[in-house]
Design an enzyme around this catalytic site. Structure first.
Site, short mmCIF file in Angstrom:
data_model
loop_
_atom_site.label_atom_id
_atom_site.label_comp_id
_atom_site.label_asym_id
_atom_site.label_seq_id
_atom_site.Cartn_x
_atom_site.Cartn_y
_atom_site.Cartn_z
N ASP A 47 -5.39 2.56 -1.34
CA ASP A 47 -4.49 2.15 -0.25
C ASP A 47 -3.97 0.72 -0.44
OD1 ASP A 47 -4.38 4.41 1.68
OD2 ASP A 47 -6.55 4.17 1.63
N GLU A 52 0.48 -5.09 3.34
CA GLU A 52 0.68 -5.66 4.67
C GLU A 52 -0.61 -5.70 5.50
OE1 GLU A 52 4.04 -5.07 7.93
OE2 GLU A 52 2.72 -3.34 7.84
N HIS A 149 -1.04 2.63 13.25
CA HIS A 149 -0.83 1.21 13.50
C HIS A 149 0.27 0.99 14.55
CE1 HIS A 149 -2.40 0.49 9.22
NE2 HIS A 149 -3.28 -0.05 10.04
N CYS A 236 4.69 -1.57 5.42
CA CYS A 236 3.33 -1.66 4.84
C CYS A 236 3.31 -2.11 3.39
CB CYS A 236 2.63 -0.31 4.89
SG CYS A 236 3.03 0.70 6.30
#
Ligand code: CIR
Length: 241
Positions: A47, A52, A149, A236
């Site tokens: 990931d 970010e 998020h 992200c």
């Protein structure tokens, strides 16, 4: 990134297609006028393409965060050297709470911090204290339970304007901002990135593209199909400063 975390299962991203989409994203950032520092891939952290979440970049300092997913804890240490090359001051999030950068929406003066599965109260308190020292007014907001998020469903269009889904549009924290609501059914379009004159938005959301064009924004459409398979989007994949 084939092993990336995702809520609710779902297929793996196609690695080659993801790489191509990522390159197109990098090129679009450059075309929009930014200089790019591209970090090497790290196969141990599937990931980590979502940089970010590991840090927040302010004008004169960076804050190294503590991501809320155990498999992502070490990403902070991974990104520290790159932060130190860019910023004279890199502050570690104090305490032991968690914050994912995807939960933090910064405007000129406000920091909206969404509590979520990844960002807890301790993390909020610690980040709020640091950001206050940098003259941001922290505002706690709830990240709806069904989204990863806070910024999955909103993004800043300009200093006073937020693009937000219906779920977030009426958020008390946004009361001093103009809200452009994401057309119903196109919630996946909400995670935009504004760079200079350009607004980056994901492909496949024609009503949203038209709405932003009609408001005078220069819309840049990018395909994020593979990042979306592991719950990622446009904001992200970079730290912008
Ligand atoms: C994760 O679950 O952490 C990643 N698969 C997706 C992170 C997306 N990041 C973001 O929205 N800022």
């Amino acid at each position: 990134m084939s092993n990336g975390l995702r809520d609710g299962g779902g297929p793996n991203p196609d690695a080659d297609l993801f790489a191509a989409q990522h390159q197109a994203y990098v090129a679009a950032l450059q075309d929009a006028g930014l200089q790019i520092t591209q970090l090497p891939a790290n196969e141990e952290f599937p990931d980590s393409v979502f940089v970010e979440d590991a840090a927040i970049c302010l004008r004169d300092a960076a804050i190294a965060l503590r991501p809320g997913a155990p498999s992502r804890f070490a990403e902070t240490a991974l990104i520290q050297p790159a932060l130190k090359q860019q910023f004279g001051q890199v502050i570690d999030l104090p305490g032991s709470g968690f914050v994912d950068g995807g939960d933090v929406l910064l405007s000129d003066n406000h920091a909206f911090i969404g509590q979520s599965k990844r960002t807890n109260q301790q993390g909020f308190d610690a980040l709020a204290e640091v950001l206050t020292k940098f003259n941001y007014h922290p505002i706690k907001v709830e990240t709806p339970a069904d989204i990863l998020h806070f910024k999955t469903e909103c993004g800043l269009l300009d200093s006073n304007t937020i693009f937000a889904t219906g779920k977030l549009a009426t958020n008390e924290g946004f009361k001093d901002y103009n809200i452009v609501e994401v057309p119903f059914g196109e919630e996946g379009a909400a995670n935009i990135v504004r760079i200079n004159e350009a607004v980056f938005i994901s492909d496949g959301y024609p009503k949203s593209h038209e709405k932003l064009r009609d408001l005078g924004y220069k819309v840049v459409i990018l395909n994020t199909s593979e990042a979306a398979k592991i719950d990622g989007g446009l904001s992200c994949m970079s730290l912008r400063f």
